[in-house]
Enzyme design. Structure first.
Site, PDB file in Angstrom:
ATOM      1  N   TYR A  43      -4.375   3.720   7.376  1.00 44.90           N
ATOM      2  CA  TYR A  43      -5.727   3.146   7.333  1.00 44.90           C
ATOM      3  C   TYR A  43      -6.577   3.692   8.493  1.00 44.90           C
ATOM      4  CZ  TYR A  43      -2.518  -0.261   5.222  1.00 44.90           C
ATOM      5  OH  TYR A  43      -1.512  -0.864   4.547  1.00 44.90           O
ATOM      6  N   SER A  88       0.797  -1.242   0.000  1.00 48.69           N
ATOM      7  CA  SER A  88       0.000   0.000   0.000  1.00 48.69           C
ATOM      8  C   SER A  88       0.824   1.283   0.000  1.00 48.69           C
ATOM      9  CB  SER A  88      -0.935   0.022   1.202  1.00 48.69           C
ATOM     10  OG  SER A  88      -2.070  -0.764   0.937  1.00 48.69           O
ATOM     11  N   TYR A 117      -2.081  -3.544 -10.956  1.00 51.06           N
ATOM     12  CA  TYR A 117      -2.103  -3.196  -9.523  1.00 51.06           C
ATOM     13  C   TYR A 117      -1.214  -4.136  -8.697  1.00 51.06           C
ATOM     14  CZ  TYR A 117      -3.989  -2.663  -4.771  1.00 51.06           C
ATOM     15  OH  TYR A 117      -4.126  -2.484  -3.415  1.00 51.06           O
ATOM     16  N   LYS A 171       0.527   3.273  -3.045  1.00 51.22           N
ATOM     17  CA  LYS A 171      -0.684   4.052  -3.344  1.00 51.22           C
ATOM     18  C   LYS A 171      -0.427   5.556  -3.359  1.00 51.22           C
ATOM     19  CE  LYS A 171      -3.810   0.583  -1.324  1.00 51.22           C
ATOM     20  NZ  LYS A 171      -4.493   0.160  -0.097  1.00 51.22           N
ATOM     21  N   VAL A 210       1.092  -3.739   3.849  1.00 52.38           N
ATOM     22  CA  VAL A 210       0.989  -5.021   4.573  1.00 52.38           C
ATOM     23  C   VAL A 210       2.262  -5.867   4.523  1.00 52.38           C
ATOM     24  CG1 VAL A 210      -1.512  -5.371   4.598  1.00 52.38           C
ATOM     25  CG2 VAL A 210      -0.185  -6.100   2.619  1.00 52.38           C
TER      26      VAL A 210
HETATM   27  N1  GLN Z   1      -1.580  -5.373  -2.297  1.00 55.71           N
HETATM   28  C1  GLN Z   1      -2.294  -5.260  -1.056  1.00 55.71           C
HETATM   29  C2  GLN Z   1      -3.792  -5.405  -1.299  1.00 55.71           C
HETATM   30  O1  GLN Z   1      -4.283  -4.868  -2.249  1.00 55.71           O
HETATM   31  C3  GLN Z   1      -1.993  -3.933  -0.440  1.00 55.71           C
HETATM   32  C4  GLN Z   1      -2.763  -3.714   0.848  1.00 55.71           C
HETATM   33  C5  GLN Z   1      -1.975  -3.056   1.902  1.00 55.71           C
HETATM   34  O2  GLN Z   1      -0.747  -2.940   1.867  1.00 55.71           O
HETATM   35  N2  GLN Z   1      -2.674  -2.663   2.937  1.00 55.71           N
HETATM   36  O3  GLN Z   1      -4.474  -6.047  -0.539  1.00 55.71           O
END
Ligand code: GLN
Length: 309
Positions: free
Chosen positions: A245, A65, A193, A68, A263
């Site tokens: 988050y 994430s 993605y 992002k 994550v």
């Molecule tokens: N690639 C992970 C997902 O889409 C990224 C989520 C994350 O890092 N919180 O679930």
């Protein structure tokens, strides 16, 4: 006075490492489940080129994430903020990063912000280019430029592992496609993605990207404005309001540093006007943030008075 030596960081890492016991590595993406939960490393990159670090800093992590906030910067540069924010909102959700709940209760069904999966999928959808490969290469070049390392790439094993298991992300895409917020083939978008999330680097490179955001988009070493000031500001604001988050509020109160987690256990921090931070600690708390990484930032922020508030 900011932290000046790797010795000081080593002491903080030792204290924070104790907390790795309280977390678990993510295993819903099978390849991430192989990480060592006791790992913890940090790098701080100053704009004058000075870098200090502690822990196993050569170990590579996938951005997950954290990507992002970088794809958001690229898309804002590609399309402008009016176009982007017609398709994704600016508000925190209070829900887990992969939640689908708000999409159904809001009208229009656009995702609340670009830091949750639904919003990030829309952002990745907006990356310009003639093909999936072309769009991926544009994102990769942008990341390589910020990290100042032309060898950065994605980990095929991690990308494949997520591609095979990303049912929830596919569900989000189909929902958004029904509402005409996503217009492309879902399998192709998931391919792009998952490659984006699988881009990997060590925490020195992550700290350098954090530094670019911290310095309003400027790379002082090359003198180049890599990201326009107003876009860098938007990204940092999202890092504060949504970067951790549904733990972003508590993080802002306790730590007060714009940050984005993933994550894989990575956290990228950007201390405005001062330096960038890259952390890797794969044991996660129940909200999906690095448990020892957060502890480390808490110690750092308290000892060196880094909160921006
Ligand atoms: N690639 C992970 C997902 O889409 C990224 C989520 C994350 O890092 N919180 O679930």
């Amino acid at each position: 006075m900011p932290c000046q030596s790797s010795d000081e960081l080593n002491i903080l890492v030792k204290e924070a490492r104790e907390y790795t016991k309280e977390g678990k590595v993510a295993n819903y993406i099978p390849a991430l489940g192989r990480a060592n939960p006791h790992d913890l490393s940090i790098a701080i990159q100053y704009p004058d080129g000075q870098c200090i670090s502690a822990g196993d800093i050569e170990r590579k992590i996938s951005l997950q994430s954290i990507s992002k906030v970088i794809s958001l910067a690229l898309v804002l540069m590609d399309r402008g903020s009016n176009y982007v924010f017609e398709r994704v909102g600016m508000e925190p959700t209070g829900d887990p990063f992969n939640s689908i709940a708000k999409l159904e209760t809001l009208s229009p069904a656009k995702p609340l912000n670009p830091m949750i999966n639904a919003g990030a999928l829309v952002v990745t959808h907006m990356i310009k280019g003639n093909s999936i490969e072309d769009r991926f290469q544009r994102l990769l070049s942008f990341i390589r430029e910020m990290a100042n390392d032309s060898t950065i790439d994605y980990c095929e094993d991690v990308a494949q592992s997520e591609f095979k298991t990303a049912y929830l992300n596919r569900a989000l895409c189909y929902f958004l496609k029904q509402h005409h917020i996503i217009e492309e083939d879902v399998e192709k978008l998931i391919d792009l993605y998952t490659k984006q999330c699988a881009i990997e680097m060590n925490c020195l490179e992550l700290a350098r990207i954090g530094m670019i955001f911290a310095m309003d988009g400027v790379d002082l070493e090359s003198g180049k404005q890599i990201i326009p000031v107003h876009i860098s500001r938007i990204c940092k604001t999202f890092m504060v309001t949504c970067g951790m988050y549904n733990a972003s509020g508590e993080f802002a109160i306790k730590i007060g540093i714009p940050a984005k987690s993933g994550v894989s256990g990575g956290i990228m921090g950007a201390v405005p006007g001062k330096f960038g931070i890259g952390i890797f600690g794969p044991a996660l708390d129940e909200k999906g943030n690095s448990v020892a990484g957060i502890k480390l930032l808490e110690l750092l922020s308290r000892n060196y008075k880094l909160s921006m508030f």
